[in-house]
Design a protein around this motif. Structure first.
Motif, PDB file in Angstrom:
ATOM      1  N   SER B  89       0.826  -1.198   0.000  1.00  0.00           N
ATOM      2  CA  SER B  89       0.000   0.000   0.000  1.00  0.00           C
ATOM      3  C   SER B  89       0.863   1.253   0.000  1.00  0.00           C
ATOM      4  O   SER B  89       2.025   1.239   0.387  1.00  0.00           O
ATOM      5  CB  SER B  89      -0.936   0.007   1.205  1.00  0.00           C
ATOM      6  N   HIS B  90       0.269   2.334  -0.462  1.00  0.00           N
ATOM      7  CA  HIS B  90       0.968   3.617  -0.495  1.00  0.00           C
ATOM      8  C   HIS B  90       0.846   4.343   0.836  1.00  0.00           C
ATOM      9  O   HIS B  90       1.318   5.465   0.960  1.00  0.00           O
ATOM     10  CB  HIS B  90       0.393   4.501  -1.606  1.00  0.00           C
ATOM     11  N   ALA B  91       0.184   3.717   1.798  1.00  0.00           N
ATOM     12  CA  ALA B  91      -0.020   4.378   3.079  1.00  0.00           C
ATOM     13  C   ALA B  91       1.323   4.630   3.754  1.00  0.00           C
ATOM     14  O   ALA B  91       2.233   3.822   3.669  1.00  0.00           O
ATOM     15  CB  ALA B  91      -0.909   3.517   3.969  1.00  0.00           C
ATOM     16  N   THR B  92       1.428   5.765   4.432  1.00  0.00           N
ATOM     17  CA  THR B  92       2.632   6.029   5.200  1.00  0.00           C
ATOM     18  C   THR B  92       2.557   5.263   6.510  1.00  0.00           C
ATOM     19  O   THR B  92       1.494   4.760   6.893  1.00  0.00           O
ATOM     20  CB  THR B  92       2.775   7.524   5.521  1.00  0.00           C
ATOM     21  N   VAL B  93       3.710   5.203   7.191  1.00  0.00           N
ATOM     22  CA  VAL B  93       3.756   4.520   8.479  1.00  0.00           C
ATOM     23  C   VAL B  93       2.759   5.162   9.440  1.00  0.00           C
ATOM     24  O   VAL B  93       2.001   4.474  10.132  1.00  0.00           O
ATOM     25  CB  VAL B  93       5.191   4.575   9.043  1.00  0.00           C
ATOM     26  N   TYR B  94       2.736   6.489   9.436  1.00  0.00           N
ATOM     27  CA  TYR B  94       1.812   7.186  10.328  1.00  0.00           C
ATOM     28  C   TYR B  94       0.362   6.797  10.039  1.00  0.00           C
ATOM     29  O   TYR B  94      -0.400   6.456  10.935  1.00  0.00           O
ATOM     30  CB  TYR B  94       2.006   8.705  10.190  1.00  0.00           C
ATOM     31  N   ALA B 130       8.222   7.825   9.951  1.00  0.00           N
ATOM     32  CA  ALA B 130       6.775   8.021  10.092  1.00  0.00           C
ATOM     33  C   ALA B 130       6.098   8.407   8.784  1.00  0.00           C
ATOM     34  O   ALA B 130       4.948   8.043   8.556  1.00  0.00           O
ATOM     35  CB  ALA B 130       6.512   9.092  11.146  1.00  0.00           C
ATOM     36  N   PHE B 131       6.802   9.131   7.930  1.00  0.00           N
ATOM     37  CA  PHE B 131       6.129   9.645   6.733  1.00  0.00           C
ATOM     38  C   PHE B 131       6.599   8.950   5.465  1.00  0.00           C
ATOM     39  O   PHE B 131       6.416   9.443   4.364  1.00  0.00           O
ATOM     40  CB  PHE B 131       6.291  11.164   6.650  1.00  0.00           C
ATOM     41  N   ARG B 132       7.248   7.792   5.642  1.00  0.00           N
ATOM     42  CA  ARG B 132       7.594   7.014   4.451  1.00  0.00           C
ATOM     43  C   ARG B 132       6.501   5.992   4.156  1.00  0.00           C
ATOM     44  O   ARG B 132       5.758   5.587   5.040  1.00  0.00           O
ATOM     45  CB  ARG B 132       8.942   6.322   4.663  1.00  0.00           C
ATOM     46  N   CYS B 133       6.426   5.596   2.888  1.00  0.00           N
ATOM     47  CA  CYS B 133       5.409   4.621   2.508  1.00  0.00           C
ATOM     48  C   CYS B 133       5.792   3.254   3.039  1.00  0.00           C
ATOM     49  O   CYS B 133       6.964   2.882   3.060  1.00  0.00           O
ATOM     50  CB  CYS B 133       5.272   4.545   1.001  1.00  0.00           C
ATOM     51  N   LEU B 134       4.794   2.513   3.412  1.00  0.00           N
ATOM     52  CA  LEU B 134       5.010   1.175   3.942  1.00  0.00           C
ATOM     53  C   LEU B 134       5.768   0.303   2.944  1.00  0.00           C
ATOM     54  O   LEU B 134       6.633  -0.490   3.306  1.00  0.00           O
ATOM     55  CB  LEU B 134       3.643   0.556   4.233  1.00  0.00           C
ATOM     56  N   GLY B 135       5.425   0.475   1.674  1.00  0.00           N
ATOM     57  CA  GLY B 135       6.042  -0.339   0.636  1.00  0.00           C
ATOM     58  C   GLY B 135       7.540  -0.094   0.483  1.00  0.00           C
ATOM     59  O   GLY B 135       8.256  -0.906  -0.094  1.00  0.00           O
ATOM     60  N   ASP B 136       8.036   1.039   1.004  1.00  0.00           N
ATOM     61  CA  ASP B 136       9.459   1.364   0.853  1.00  0.00           C
ATOM     62  C   ASP B 136      10.297   0.845   2.012  1.00  0.00           C
ATOM     63  O   ASP B 136      11.507   1.046   2.037  1.00  0.00           O
ATOM     64  CB  ASP B 136       9.650   2.894   0.774  1.00  0.00           C
ATOM     65  N   LEU B 137       9.669   0.201   2.988  1.00  0.00           N
ATOM     66  CA  LEU B 137      10.420  -0.233   4.173  1.00  0.00           C
ATOM     67  C   LEU B 137      10.923  -1.664   4.002  1.00  0.00           C
ATOM     68  O   LEU B 137      10.429  -2.429   3.176  1.00  0.00           O
ATOM     69  CB  LEU B 137       9.509  -0.178   5.405  1.00  0.00           C
ATOM     70  N   SER B 138      11.897  -2.022   4.816  1.00  0.00           N
ATOM     71  CA  SER B 138      12.366  -3.409   4.818  1.00  0.00           C
ATOM     72  C   SER B 138      11.339  -4.275   5.553  1.00  0.00           C
ATOM     73  O   SER B 138      10.476  -3.759   6.271  1.00  0.00           O
ATOM     74  CB  SER B 138      13.702  -3.495   5.527  1.00  0.00           C
ATOM     75  N   VAL B 145       6.110  -1.888  12.300  1.00  0.00           N
ATOM     76  CA  VAL B 145       4.975  -0.980  12.098  1.00  0.00           C
ATOM     77  C   VAL B 145       3.666  -1.687  12.431  1.00  0.00           C
ATOM     78  O   VAL B 145       2.780  -1.121  13.066  1.00  0.00           O
ATOM     79  CB  VAL B 145       4.948  -0.455  10.639  1.00  0.00           C
ATOM     80  N   MET B 146       3.574  -2.952  12.017  1.00  0.00           N
ATOM     81  CA  MET B 146       2.332  -3.697  12.267  1.00  0.00           C
ATOM     82  C   MET B 146       2.114  -3.902  13.767  1.00  0.00           C
ATOM     83  O   MET B 146       0.992  -3.814  14.257  1.00  0.00           O
ATOM     84  CB  MET B 146       2.390  -5.064  11.568  1.00  0.00           C
ATOM     85  N   VAL B 147       3.210  -4.170  14.487  1.00  0.00           N
ATOM     86  CA  VAL B 147       3.076  -4.319  15.941  1.00  0.00           C
ATOM     87  C   VAL B 147       2.695  -2.975  16.561  1.00  0.00           C
ATOM     88  O   VAL B 147       1.869  -2.906  17.478  1.00  0.00           O
ATOM     89  CB  VAL B 147       4.369  -4.880  16.568  1.00  0.00           C
TER      90      VAL B 147
END
Lengths: 351, 257
Positions: B89-94, B130-138, B145-147
């Motif tokens: 998803s394009h959603a940010t971590v926040y 916080a403001f990066r997209c979820l898809g860009d994270l390791s 983030v899910m926890v």
């Protein structure tokens, strides 16, 4: 990141959203003004606005009868129809991409538009339909579109309502309905063939005040509900199980959202014919700026859709003036390059 | 305090029995580890506890039957982190963590909601992006983030399905430490499915060992994790050594019968 920086970031995102709304609304108003002036009877933007205002507040504003007739009887409803149709298609696309968690979902990839074309062809070639008279084609297009949505829904329901199965069902249906339309074209006379093809181009030529009223009314009912339910859409975009664990009654919510998106699509394209890519492109553009929170994404993407369709129609009216190109062709010209760009840009394109 | 009771819980997919008369109970604060080989029913059990699947038998949370509660009511009591997030998803971590507040939100995001989100991000150390997209994270960052979202949900019971599966040695230990701290400082009860027996032994106060959909054994890690049990349940010869009160498992070879 410190707590202050975090708070600032949250506030900055909020400001960016507000600015986006401000500028798209402003741009839309300006474009409406310009679009009303476009056409063979050339008069200035100021004259066009005067004619609009004179119609709204008779007595307070002076305007020539000719300008008023041209603006009110020919142009204004077409321009406003472009706005509501673009808005509706974009919102429908946003909802579908949200619940199906697929960036390629739109009223067109789900076969709803092909079904509408088939409905129109049945009316044109066979003269058969659910509603008679002058609403034969419109009624058929509308009901076939809803029928397609219903079939997708039933198939997906049977398989457990997964997002992927809905998309697969939609694509399969798209081919089926296209084949039926081709068959009808093959069987039809030259005149009928021409009419079908023309219908499928998608055009705002057939707009009128009553049609504008119908679509506006539908949007006025659906939009507040969708925005009110935006958190459910946010949760569904994360996956069925997560949505369920966040308290969303998934099956019911999916059904309602799917129904509303199909209804909006059907209501627009039964009047216009196939107008592609607005429902696909507008949500993507908007998501990049506004983010994924559907509370803001839905209205913002509606505004972008309105801008895009009105912009495309304005181009379609001026590019080869006095010939008016079908707007469906223009949206595809604008949409396809973006669609490809989207593919190239996706890093996780492995599925 | 929250008390979870699972009693005579059974579940079948069509005619294939997946869980058979599962029984265990636990109270907050505490961390319960569900362990067992692949296909032993850990994930299914977690989904049954959350009411996503409808099992036979009882799942009681403070005496209330979870299946009889509405989805929003369950969501205020139980948070769930599924296994292997493949979210593009394009959603940010926040935005993602904020979603955890959905069961509590009306429509607007209040100051209190925002505060809960900020605290959860800080607790899992994800506020950096916080403001990066979820898809860009390791994978590991995403799992944290899910926890964090589950934590922001504020539910007394947290269900985690393989929270460390995508994490390296250090990140895995850190997430488990965080989970243990959350349980004790915030008075939560955490029930997690976990493959890594050593991580489980370090973090859990109760281990429930599943085999073929049944509870094979349950107790403290020191009681449960014996060479005999590992041979029986996993079919692996292993040595168990205790360090600092925690049993460590050294798997030697698959057992040949």
């Amino acid at each position: 990141m410190t707590r202050d920086a975090l708070r600032e970031g949250i506030a900055a995102a909020r400001q960016k959203r507000a600015a986006f709304f401000f500028f798209t609304i402003l741009a839309l108003f300006l474009l409406i003004g310009v679009a009303v002036t476009l056409g063979s009877a050339g008069f200035s933007v100021a004259e066009a606005y005067r004619a609009v205002l004179a119609g709204l507040f008779p007595g307070s504003f002076e305007s020539s009868d000719l300008a008023q007739t041209i603006v009110w009887d020919f142009r204004l409803h077409r321009v406003l129809f472009a706005v509501v149709a673009g808005f509706g298609l974009a919102v429908a696309g946003t909802v579908m991409q949200g619940i199906l968690r697929n960036p390629l979902a739109s009223p067109f990839t789900l076969g709803i538009a092909s079904a509408a074309s088939t409905g129109a062809s049945v009316a044109i070639v066979l003269g058969a339909g659910f509603v008679g008279g002058s609403y034969l084609i419109i009624g058929n297009a509308f009901l076939f579109a809803l029928l397609a949505a219903l079939i997708i829904y039933a198939m997906a329901r049977y398989r457990g309502m997964g997002a992927t199965s809905m998309i697969l069902a939609g694509i399969a249906l798209m081919y089926l309905f296209s084949a039926v339309t081709s068959l009808l074209q093959y069987l039809g006379t030259a005149d009928e063939l021409q009419e079908v093809v023309f219908w499928m181009f998608g055009s705002l030529d057939r707009s009128s005040w009553p049609k504008l009223g119908i679509v506006t009314l539908l949007l006025a009912v659906c939009m507040p509900y969708l925005v009110y339910r935006a958190w459910d859409l946010n949760a569904l975009a994360e996956g069925d199980e997560i949505a369920e664990s966040l308290g969303v009654p998934v099956n019911r919510a999916m059904t309602i959202f799917m129904f509303i998106a199909s209804l909006l699509t059907a209501a627009v394209i039964c009047f216009t014919g196939t107008i592609g890519f607005i429902g696909l492109v507008a949500p993507h553009i908007t998501r990049m700026v506004v983010g994924t929170d559907h509370r803001f994404l839905l209205p913002a993407s509606g505004l972008v859709g309105a801008l895009l369709l009105l912009g495309a129609d304005s181009l379609a009216r001026t590019l080869l003036a006095p010939v008016v190109l079908p707007v469906g062709i223009m949206t595809a010209f604008l949409g396809v390059p973006f669609f490809i760009y989207l593919f190239m840009r996706r890093r996780d394109a492995g599925w | 305090m929250v008390r979870l009771e699972v009693d005579a819980l059974s579940f079948s997919y069509r005619d294939r029995s997946v869980l058979d008369t599962i029984r265990f109970a636990a109270e907050s604060p505490g961390v319960v580890g569900l362990v067992g080989p692949n296909g032993s029913g850990k994930t299914t059990l977690i989904k049954c506890i959350d009411g996503i699947l409808k099992p036979e038998g009882m799942v009681l949370l403070d005496g209330a039957k979870i299946p009889s509660l509405s989805r929003p009511e369950v969501a205020r009591r139980v948070a769930y982190v599924p296994q292997g997030i493949t979210n593009h998803s394009h959603a940010t971590v926040y935005e993602t963590v904020l979603m955890g507040r959905r069961p509590h939100l009306s429509w607007r995001v209040s100051e209190a909601d925002e505060e809960a989100v900020v605290q959860a991000m800080e607790a899992l150390k994800v506020e950096e992006f916080a403001f990066r997209c979820l898809g860009d994270l390791s994978g590991g960052e995403r799992q944290r983030v899910m926890v964090a979202r589950a934590l922001a949900q504020g539910s007394p019971l947290m269900l985690l399905d393989e929270p460390t599966s995508a994490l390296d040695l250090r990140n895995g230990m850190e997430v488990m430490e965080t989970v243990g701290r959350l349980a004790h400082e915030h008075g939560r009860l955490v029930v997690m499915a976990i493959h890594d027996l050593t991580l489980a032994a370090r973090a859990c106060s109760l281990l429930v060992v599943l085999r073929h959909g049944r509870v094979y054994a349950q107790g403290t890690p020191a009681e449960v994790l014996t060479p005999d049990l590992i041979a029986e349940v996993y079919g692996v010869e292993a040595v168990v050594e205790e360090r600092e009160g925690v049993p460590y498992i050294f798997p030697l070879r698959p057992r040949r019968d």
